[in-house]
Design a protein around this motif. Structure first.
Motif, PDB file in Angstrom:
ATOM      1  N   SER A 152       0.818  -1.217   0.000  1.00 30.33           N
ATOM      2  CA  SER A 152       0.000   0.000   0.000  1.00 30.33           C
ATOM      3  C   SER A 152       0.846   1.258   0.000  1.00 30.33           C
ATOM      4  O   SER A 152       0.323   2.354  -0.226  1.00 30.33           O
ATOM      5  N   ARG A 153       2.128   1.100   0.292  1.00 32.24           N
ATOM      6  CA  ARG A 153       3.073   2.226   0.296  1.00 32.24           C
ATOM      7  C   ARG A 153       2.594   3.355   1.214  1.00 32.24           C
ATOM      8  O   ARG A 153       2.496   4.514   0.820  1.00 32.24           O
ATOM      9  N   ILE A 182      -1.819   5.454  -6.478  1.00 30.68           N
ATOM     10  CA  ILE A 182      -2.641   6.615  -6.116  1.00 30.68           C
ATOM     11  C   ILE A 182      -3.521   6.278  -4.917  1.00 30.68           C
ATOM     12  O   ILE A 182      -4.097   5.185  -4.853  1.00 30.68           O
ATOM     13  N   PHE A 183      -3.636   7.215  -3.974  1.00 30.43           N
ATOM     14  CA  PHE A 183      -4.663   7.160  -2.940  1.00 30.43           C
ATOM     15  C   PHE A 183      -5.834   8.025  -3.408  1.00 30.43           C
ATOM     16  O   PHE A 183      -5.656   9.187  -3.799  1.00 30.43           O
ATOM     17  N   LEU A 184      -7.041   7.498  -3.338  1.00 27.14           N
ATOM     18  CA  LEU A 184      -8.210   8.190  -3.884  1.00 27.14           C
ATOM     19  C   LEU A 184      -8.866   9.168  -2.921  1.00 27.14           C
ATOM     20  O   LEU A 184      -9.367  10.214  -3.352  1.00 27.14           O
ATOM     21  N   ASP A 185      -8.893   8.831  -1.637  1.00 25.05           N
ATOM     22  CA  ASP A 185      -9.788   9.578  -0.749  1.00 25.05           C
ATOM     23  C   ASP A 185      -9.114  10.071   0.530  1.00 25.05           C
ATOM     24  O   ASP A 185      -9.682   9.955   1.613  1.00 25.05           O
ATOM     25  N   TYR A 203      -0.296   0.762 -16.701  1.00 18.55           N
ATOM     26  CA  TYR A 203      -1.231   0.289 -15.670  1.00 18.55           C
ATOM     27  C   TYR A 203      -1.175   1.269 -14.505  1.00 18.55           C
ATOM     28  O   TYR A 203      -0.236   2.062 -14.374  1.00 18.55           O
ATOM     29  N   ALA A 204      -2.176   1.181 -13.629  1.00 17.46           N
ATOM     30  CA  ALA A 204      -2.202   1.987 -12.407  1.00 17.46           C
ATOM     31  C   ALA A 204      -3.026   1.244 -11.367  1.00 17.46           C
ATOM     32  O   ALA A 204      -4.023   0.580 -11.700  1.00 17.46           O
ATOM     33  N   VAL A 205      -2.581   1.358 -10.122  1.00 21.04           N
ATOM     34  CA  VAL A 205      -3.301   0.759  -8.987  1.00 21.04           C
ATOM     35  C   VAL A 205      -3.681   1.891  -8.038  1.00 21.04           C
ATOM     36  O   VAL A 205      -2.806   2.600  -7.525  1.00 21.04           O
ATOM     37  N   ALA A 206      -4.974   2.080  -7.819  1.00 20.75           N
ATOM     38  CA  ALA A 206      -5.482   3.122  -6.923  1.00 20.75           C
ATOM     39  C   ALA A 206      -6.172   2.450  -5.735  1.00 20.75           C
ATOM     40  O   ALA A 206      -6.856   1.429  -5.899  1.00 20.75           O
ATOM     41  N   ILE A 207      -5.984   3.035  -4.546  1.00 24.15           N
ATOM     42  CA  ILE A 207      -6.577   2.494  -3.325  1.00 24.15           C
ATOM     43  C   ILE A 207      -7.526   3.534  -2.725  1.00 24.15           C
ATOM     44  O   ILE A 207      -7.171   4.702  -2.574  1.00 24.15           O
ATOM     45  N   GLY A 208      -8.723   3.064  -2.378  1.00 28.64           N
ATOM     46  CA  GLY A 208      -9.709   3.893  -1.698  1.00 28.64           C
ATOM     47  C   GLY A 208     -10.327   3.139  -0.537  1.00 28.64           C
ATOM     48  O   GLY A 208      -9.851   2.062  -0.155  1.00 28.64           O
TER      49      GLY A 208
END
Length: 392
Positions: free
Chosen positions: A298-299, A322-325, A349-354
């Motif tokens: 999650s970095r 990316i962090f979304l929120d 590619y991209a991985v976003a976490i919310g």
């Protein structure tokens, strides 16, 4: 004159008187000579203390007269019991030295007896002496490297949500953490059009039931592992802490991993302090690798050791982009979704976490139907790992 003459002749007659008959016997004279010799020898033996029939005083006198030669001859042949057996183990040295000592000083039998007794004492304890010389067993410096099942046998591949990725189109994976605690919002998030990757906290209530429902709705599953943060925040019960010993860390990690099934891998809940501690994190990733699971870092800290360890172990991994929120407004979440698209175009590619917040749910509800029209492919996180960072 006759009287004088007789007086003068009387002594001569007395000196010339014959010996008694028994003294003139040769046999008697021989016996007397033997007796005289024996008496002289006995007297000499008594004075020197060398007679074998002498008492303890005679032996003590002999030992005092010549102590150094006897002790110097006997000591090299016999070592005290505490000396390592490498010097006293061969029996030849004591046995060869003892006779020479006895011959050199036959009158001192005490050292000779000591030489005969000490080898017997050494021979009665060889096993104990040899065992004492053995080094203690040395534990391995590191545990043996864990090997995950190869190829399609890996669990993350078995549990992965099927996904087709058209060549040349950038991929976006949306991961939603903290699933399961807020049942209402978790249910709303799981009801969105996917595929999403939903990461569940191991201490959520009715976790297997919630996770199965989400999987049936077309979403991929992950485990959200609680780990110690570097700030004052509660990661939840049984979190992994750097203060725990290795055994307790592995025990807690295994308990979390066994809380439900059907997931593809693990990402950290909080954990900015724990993931930065390489020694603490290593056994956790080793356990994931052993089970055939992937690692999503999650970095939460730029100092995380997670991706470096995963590469070294040759296990499947990916990192959050990316962090979304961080700001819980619809506008802020949409702005982060736009950044996610930019990252996907740049690196493929991209991985976003919310998280299951109302603002995040609302923003995703309007973004998901439109993202594919803009040329992106929405995929579960396993598709990104399989395409870019598959290590097992």
């Amino acid at each position: 004159m006759d009287v004088v003459t007789m007086a003068r002749k009387a002594p001569s007659k007395a000196r010339k008187s014959p010996l008694p008959p028994f003294l003139s016997n040769p046999f008697v004279l021989a016996l007397a000579a033997v007796a005289a010799v024996f008496a002289v020898a006995l007297g000499v033996a008594t004075l020197t203390g060398g007679g074998s029939g002498g008492g303890s005083g005679g032996r003590a006198g002999g030992d005092a007269a010549k102590p150094a030669p006897v002790q110097q001859a006997a000591q090299p042949a016999v070592q005290p019991p505490p000396v390592p057996t490498a010097k006293v183990e061969p029996p030849a040295a004591p046995s060869s030295a003892a006779p020479s000592s006895a011959v050199a000083q036959p009158e001192t039998d005490a050292p000779g007896n000591a030489v005969a007794e000490k080898p017997a004492q050494v021979e009665s304890r060889p096993a104990a002496t040899v065992v004492a010389m053995l080094p203690p067993p040395v534990a391995p410096a590191q545990p043996p490297q864990v090997q995950a099942p190869p190829g399609n046998a890996a669990l993350w591949r078995k549990n992965a949500l099927p996904a087709e990725v058209p060549q040349g189109k950038p991929m976006i994976a949306i991961v939603i953490d903290d699933m399961g605690l807020d049942r209402k919002r978790s249910t709303r998030m799981a009801g969105l059009r996917g595929p999403l990757t939903l990461s569940w906290l191991p201490y959520a209530r009715d976790l297997p039931v919630q996770a199965r429902a989400a999987r049936a709705n077309g979403h991929e599953l992950m485990l959200h592992m609680p780990m110690e943060p570097s700030v004052k925040a509660d990661p939840g019960p049984n979190a992994l802490l750097v203060s725990l010993d290795r055994g307790e860390i592995v025990k807690r990690a295994r308990a979390a991993l066994d809380s439900f099934d059907g997931y593809v891998g693990v990402n950290n809940h909080m954990g900015s302090r724990f993931t930065a501690d390489r020694q603490a994190l290593a056994p956790v990733l080793a356990e994931l690798h052993r089970r055939g699971l992937l690692w999503l870092d999650s970095r939460t800290t730029p100092n995380s050791a997670g991706i470096g360890l995963a590469r070294e172990m040759k296990m499947p991994w990916v990192g959050r982009d990316i962090f979304l929120d961080n700001q819980e407004t619809v506008a802020a979440v949409k702005a982060q979704l736009a950044k996610t698209e930019q990252v996907a175009k740049r690196q493929g590619y991209a991985v976003a976490i919310g998280h299951p917040h109302d603002a995040t749910i609302d923003a995703l509800a309007s973004w998901l139907p439109e993202v594919q029209k803009r040329g992106f492919v929405l995929v579960p996180v396993s598709a990104v790992v399989r395409t870019h960072h598959a290590g097992g």
